[in-house]
Design a protein around this motif. Structure first.
Motif, short mmCIF file in Angstrom:
data_model
loop_
_atom_site.label_atom_id
_atom_site.label_comp_id
_atom_site.label_asym_id
_atom_site.label_seq_id
_atom_site.Cartn_x
_atom_site.Cartn_y
_atom_site.Cartn_z
N PRO A 212 0.99 -1.44 0.35
CA PRO A 212 0.05 -0.28 0.25
C PRO A 212 1.15 1.81 -0.55
CG PRO A 212 -0.27 -1.58 2.02
CD PRO A 212 0.68 -2.08 1.11
N LEU A 213 1.96 1.43 1.02
CA LEU A 213 3.18 2.64 0.63
C LEU A 213 3.80 2.35 -0.74
CD1 LEU A 213 5.42 1.58 4.16
CD2 LEU A 213 3.82 3.77 3.19
N LEU A 214 3.84 1.34 -1.65
CA LEU A 214 4.45 2.37 -2.51
C LEU A 214 3.48 3.01 -3.68
CD1 LEU A 214 6.29 -1.06 -3.99
CD2 LEU A 214 6.81 1.25 -3.96
N ALA A 215 1.49 1.46 -3.72
CA ALA A 215 1.08 2.53 -4.15
C ALA A 215 0.60 4.04 -4.06
CB ALA A 215 -0.63 1.51 -4.36
N ASN A 216 0.77 4.01 -3.13
CA ASN A 216 0.34 5.39 -1.86
C ASN A 216 1.86 7.07 -3.01
OD1 ASN A 216 1.06 7.59 0.58
ND2 ASN A 216 -0.29 8.09 -0.99
N MET A 217 2.82 6.61 -2.78
CA MET A 217 4.19 6.91 -3.67
C MET A 217 3.80 6.57 -4.58
SD MET A 217 6.92 5.84 -0.55
CE MET A 217 7.04 6.06 1.11
N SER B 177 15.50 22.85 2.11
CA SER B 177 16.22 21.35 1.75
C SER B 177 15.85 19.91 1.39
CB SER B 177 17.39 21.51 3.22
OG SER B 177 16.92 21.12 4.12
N ASN B 178 16.48 18.54 1.67
CA ASN B 178 15.82 17.54 1.42
C ASN B 178 15.02 17.53 2.44
OD1 ASN B 178 16.81 16.15 -0.78
ND2 ASN B 178 18.34 15.86 -0.97
N LEU B 179 15.80 17.84 3.40
CA LEU B 179 15.22 17.72 5.12
C LEU B 179 13.73 17.65 4.80
CD1 LEU B 179 15.69 15.29 7.43
CD2 LEU B 179 16.63 17.06 8.60
N GLN B 180 14.15 18.94 5.13
CA GLN B 180 12.62 19.24 5.41
C GLN B 180 11.30 19.44 4.39
OE1 GLN B 180 14.28 23.53 4.74
NE2 GLN B 180 13.74 24.57 6.63
N THR B 181 11.86 19.02 2.81
CA THR B 181 11.42 18.67 1.61
C THR B 181 10.36 17.55 2.25
OG1 THR B 181 12.59 19.54 0.00
CG2 THR B 181 11.04 17.69 -0.69
N PHE B 182 11.30 16.70 2.81
CA PHE B 182 10.77 15.31 3.37
C PHE B 182 9.95 15.90 4.49
CE2 PHE B 182 10.96 11.43 6.35
CZ PHE B 182 10.51 10.24 5.05
N VAL B 183 10.00 16.47 5.18
CA VAL B 183 8.98 16.40 6.26
C VAL B 183 8.07 16.69 6.46
CG1 VAL B 183 9.00 17.25 8.75
CG2 VAL B 183 11.02 16.03 8.09
N ARG B 184 7.81 17.93 5.75
CA ARG B 184 7.02 18.88 4.77
C ARG B 184 6.29 18.64 4.11
NH1 ARG B 184 7.35 25.26 6.90
NH2 ARG B 184 5.43 24.66 5.95
N VAL B 185 6.81 18.06 3.20
CA VAL B 185 5.95 18.09 2.00
C VAL B 185 6.01 15.92 1.65
CG1 VAL B 185 5.96 17.89 -0.81
CG2 VAL B 185 6.65 19.76 0.21
N TYR B 186 6.62 15.88 1.53
CA TYR B 186 6.04 13.70 1.60
C TYR B 186 5.71 13.18 2.36
CZ TYR B 186 8.16 9.70 -1.25
OH TYR B 186 8.13 8.41 -2.48
N LEU B 187 6.00 13.23 3.60
CA LEU B 187 5.72 12.52 4.98
C LEU B 187 3.72 13.23 4.89
CD1 LEU B 187 6.48 10.82 5.98
CD2 LEU B 187 7.19 12.60 8.47
N LEU C 259 1.97 13.93 2.38
CA LEU C 259 1.69 13.17 1.26
C LEU C 259 1.29 11.63 1.16
CD1 LEU C 259 2.89 15.15 -1.60
CD2 LEU C 259 0.39 15.60 -0.81
N THR C 260 2.41 10.77 2.09
CA THR C 260 2.58 9.40 2.04
C THR C 260 0.91 9.09 2.98
OG1 THR C 260 4.45 9.40 3.37
CG2 THR C 260 4.49 8.75 0.90
N LYS C 261 0.56 10.46 4.09
CA LYS C 261 -0.26 9.71 5.71
C LYS C 261 -0.74 8.56 4.93
CE LYS C 261 -2.53 12.61 8.26
NZ LYS C 261 -3.23 14.02 8.18
N PRO C 262 -1.86 9.07 3.94
CA PRO C 262 -2.39 7.92 3.52
C PRO C 262 -2.69 6.25 3.36
CG PRO C 262 -3.03 9.88 2.29
CD PRO C 262 -1.91 10.23 2.41
N GLY C 263 -0.93 6.51 3.35
CA GLY C 263 -0.48 5.01 2.86
C GLY C 263 -0.25 4.74 4.08
N VAL C 264 0.87 5.39 4.90
CA VAL C 264 1.03 4.58 6.25
C VAL C 264 -0.39 4.76 6.94
CG1 VAL C 264 1.58 5.81 8.31
CG2 VAL C 264 2.45 6.28 6.30
N ILE C 265 -1.67 4.40 6.74
CA ILE C 265 -2.85 4.45 7.61
C ILE C 265 -3.22 3.87 6.68
CG2 ILE C 265 -4.79 5.04 7.78
CD1 ILE C 265 -3.81 8.36 8.50
N ALA C 266 -3.36 3.06 5.93
CA ALA C 266 -3.63 1.97 5.41
C ALA C 266 -2.66 0.82 6.01
CB ALA C 266 -3.78 2.61 3.14
N ALA C 267 -0.88 0.90 5.52
CA ALA C 267 -0.80 0.06 5.50
C ALA C 267 -0.90 -0.33 6.99
CB ALA C 267 1.20 0.53 5.02
N SER C 268 -0.47 0.39 7.97
CA SER C 268 -1.18 0.11 9.44
C SER C 268 -2.31 -0.78 9.58
CB SER C 268 -0.94 2.03 10.28
OG SER C 268 -0.17 2.60 10.18
#
Ligand SMILES: Nc1ncnc2c1ncn2[C@@H]1O[C@H](COP(=O)(O)OP(=O)(O)OP(=O)(O)O)[C@@H](O)[C@H]1O
Ligand SMILES: [Mg+2]
Lengths: 393, 283
Positions: B165-170, B187-197, B199-208
């Motif tokens: 499910p995470l792959l499907a989301n990503m 920065s890369n880190l800021q991008t990950f924390v503020r944007v990527y994470l 956006l992957t929340k639905p995937g994380v919830i589904a996977a969980s």
């Protein structure tokens, strides 16, 4: 709307030479690309490009699909590492700087808005990651919303906006932090025709109000002509011609450039005579006289003439007096485009010719099969390089 | 009225009728039977459900089950996130390889995988033997036959379930959004924390939810790697059925599980359309 031409009759090829050797022309804020190259395997997506983007200008990269426009833009932005060459801004090479350190705004095709943030949050983002004060951020966000005329939509999410509105959010977001240069990759690609024209005008307006350098990628020639200070025509990773819209349209250097920006007729000729006022060309038995003065050509050389369809005149053979450059032709097909008629003709002396005439003037008066006389003025044609026959001249 | 109903009736439904009937007969009927048993055996009433608050054993059992499943979910999803993220950013060829390995691990029986862990981590397993012979430790470490063992076995088994499910989301996230963030000065880190994470929340919830639900029914892994010390609900039900023959209690526990799973599925479906979990677009 008037483009800033440099020396109106300066040949485009001379211009390119000035670009590549032109260190002395570099001013503060100019972006200089030197021998910029990107290879994917052995394929040159961008092939040794030399270009100086002037501070504050609206420069358009125009070229067919796959000509390397996006690759070039992404190298400037810092997302694609150049294989060779330098990107120089204010005297220092920035080609190794990560994108976030370059302070260039980018408007991506498809806008790339943050879907989980509201319009305001999207616009505030570049300011927040720069740790600006809260009051400064909210003030700036308001200012940007005003600039792109989106007041009242600040708390909406991108998916709740129309394409044109999303487009403007993307613009506001990339302008919010006062970028040194704004890079736009086919930003109007997803909009319908009417909206395109509207946003084109807004963009142009925004450009003059902000004074930011715009580097704009498109493969729409009308867009390029109406918006740009200068246009770089790209083909196979190289810049074929770089000039202001008028100069580019009036003086294409090659068959490719003439065909890519507008349409053109081509007549392949041999030079018969060169004098002070112009040249005489021959194709078959047909003699053509043009007021062209171009160095490096001699009698007997081959030359390809490009003549824009709107410069071809169609006359009634019975009434026509004797014009220069006139010949008999038969109408083969007439296509109606609302404002113009495109008339395809076959002339025994020069082959197929397309003329474009105002529809209101010609509607109904001509029909296929009819014999007419076509002619063009002595300043209508230009000599272009024939890409298909390389090395012939 | 009837004529419109008739017109609406799609004759192709007749084709799936036999299968539907079979499912109803062989699947839904027994489930209803279990629900029925839980309120009738040994005598009619809610006596079985009352045990849930009265019996210490049952309370401990349920608490153990929930704890093990939660910890499993946490580690499986975290590790699965790393795997999915790596796969997304790997080259095309590498990604295909990784996906094949992932699918192969799906097809290996849970029994085989559990015994493999026993052989690897047991008192005389490969890991302990090696550590002792190298001299890092003198006594074997108790990796298995306890809760840690159960967790290792379960997390290992559940990682692929978290990855898909995470792959499907990503996959559904436009990479230009991350580029946009970088170009805006993050920065890369800021991008990950503020944007990527986010956006992957639905995937994380589904996977969980998927991992948690699947973990609830684990039977073989806790039984083998837990060494009898970690009693989870599935094993307990089996004991009630086969050894102590208290069908009412077993049916009650089964009903509780069924209802919890249905509830979680309902939540899952709200976050992500079930059909899209194993591929397809997020929205
Ligand atoms: N990552 C890549 N790997 C291999 N080849 C690539 C890669 N990116 C681009 N290319 C190739 O480089 C050439 C230029 O691509 P680019 O995207 O710059 O074209 P473009 O001018 O932007 O075209 P379009 O108008 O279709 O967007 C194309 O032939 C493309 O196939
Ligand atoms: Mg492109």
């Amino acid at each position: 709307m008037q483009e800033s031409e440099t020396g109106t009759r300066q040949g485009p090829s001379q211009y390119l030479k000035m670009e590549s050797s032109g260190k002395k022309y570099v001013r503060h804020g100019d972006l200089v690309l030197q021998g910029l190259t990107k290879k994917f395997g052995s394929f040159n997506a961008v092939d040794s490009i030399n270009l100086t983007v002037r501070n504050g200008e609206f420069l358009t990269l125009l070229g067919p699909s796959g000509s390397g426009k996006t690759t070039l833009l992404m190298m400037i932005a810092g997302f694609v590492d150049p294989t060779a060459g330098q990107i120089i801004l204010d005297g220092s090479d920035i080609s190794n700087l990560p994108p976030e350190k370059r302070n260039f705004g980018i408007v991506f095709q498809g806008y790339a808005l943050f879907p989980h943030m509201t319009v305001e949050e999207n616009i505030a983002y570049p300011l927040e990651v720069r740790h600006q004060s809260r009051s400064m951020i909210s003030e700036r966000v308001k200012e940007m919303l005003d600039l792109v005329q989106l007041h009242g939509l600040g708390s909406r999410y991108p998916r709740q906006l129309s394409g044109g509105q999303q487009q403007r959010v993307a613009l506001a977001r990339s302008l919010a932090f006062g970028p040194r240069i704004l890079l736009l990759d086919e930003p109007l690609g997803a909009l319908d025709r009417k909206l395109r024209v509207e946003v084109q005008n807004e963009l142009k307006d925004l450009h003059s109000r902000t004074g930011t350098t715009f580097i704009y990628v498109t493969h729409d020639q009308d867009e390029a002509l109406s918006m740009s200070d200068r246009i770089a025509i790209m083909d196979r990773g190289q810049i074929v011609q770089l000039d202001g819209p008028t100069a580019l349209y009036e003086n294409p250097v090659s068959v490719f450039a003439a065909n890519f920006l507008g349409k053109s007729n081509f007549v392949r000729t041999t030079i018969m005579d060169i004098d002070k006022t112009g040249m005489q060309f021959r194709t078959g038995d047909f003699l053509i006289r043009q007021k062209i003065r171009q160095s490096g050509l001699a009698i007997g050389n081959k030359a390809t003439l490009a003549i824009r369809p709107e410069k071809i005149r169609i006359l009634d053979p019975s009434k026509s007096e004797k014009f220069n450059n006139s010949t008999n032709a038969v109408i083969r097909r007439i296509s109606y485009f609302g404002n113009v008629l495109e008339i395809e003709l076959v002339a025994p002396s020069i082959g197929e010719i397309t003329a474009s005439v105002p529809a209101w003037q010609f509607q109904g008066s001509h029909s296929p099969g009819q014999s007419v006389t076509l002619c063009w003025d002595e300043d209508a044609a230009v000599i272009v390089r024939d890409d298909d026959a390389v090395g012939e001249t | 009225m009837t004529s419109t109903a008739l017109r609406r009736f799609n004759p192709y439904w007749m084709l799936v009728l036999p299968v539907t009937a079979a499912v109803a007969l062989l699947y839904i009927a027994p489930i209803i039977n279990i629900l029925f048993l839980s309120v009738t055996d040994p005598q009619p009433g809610l006596g079985n459900y009352q045990k849930l608050v009265e019996s210490d054993t049952l309370i401990r059992l349920i608490w153990t089950t929930i704890r093990v499943c939660l910890i499993t979910t946490f580690f499986a999803v975290s590790l699965g996130y790393l795997v999915a993220y790596t796969m997304m950013h790997a080259l095309e060829g590498q990604r295909r390889w990784m996906l094949s390995i992932l699918m192969i691990s799906f097809w290996i029986s849970v029994l085989v995988r559990t015994f493999s862990w026993l052989m690897l981590l047991g008192r005389t397993g490969l890991v302990n033997e090696t550590l002792i012979s190298v001299g890092v430790i003198s006594d074997p470490i108790a990796f298995v036959r306890n809760e840690v063992g159960v967790l290792i076995g379960m997390v290992d088994y559940m990682i692929p379930y978290a990855v898909l499910p995470l792959l499907a989301n990503m996959r559904g996230i436009d990479p230009r959004i991350m580029s946009a963030s970088r170009s805006l000065g993050a920065s890369n880190l800021q991008t990950f924390v503020r944007v990527y994470l986010p956006l992957t929340k639905p995937g994380v919830i589904a996977a969980s939810l998927l991992v948690f639900i699947s973990s609830l029914g684990f039977y073989i892994t806790p039984a083998i790697l837990g060494g009898g010390k970690v009693l989870m609900i599935a094993e307990y039900i089996s004991v009630q059925l086969l050894v102590t023959v208290r069908w009412g209690t077993a049916a009650m526990l089964a009903s509780i599980m069924l209802i919890s799973v249905l509830l979680l599925m309902y939540i899952l479906n709200r976050f992500m359309k079930l059909g899209t979990i194993f591929g397809g677009d997020v929205r």
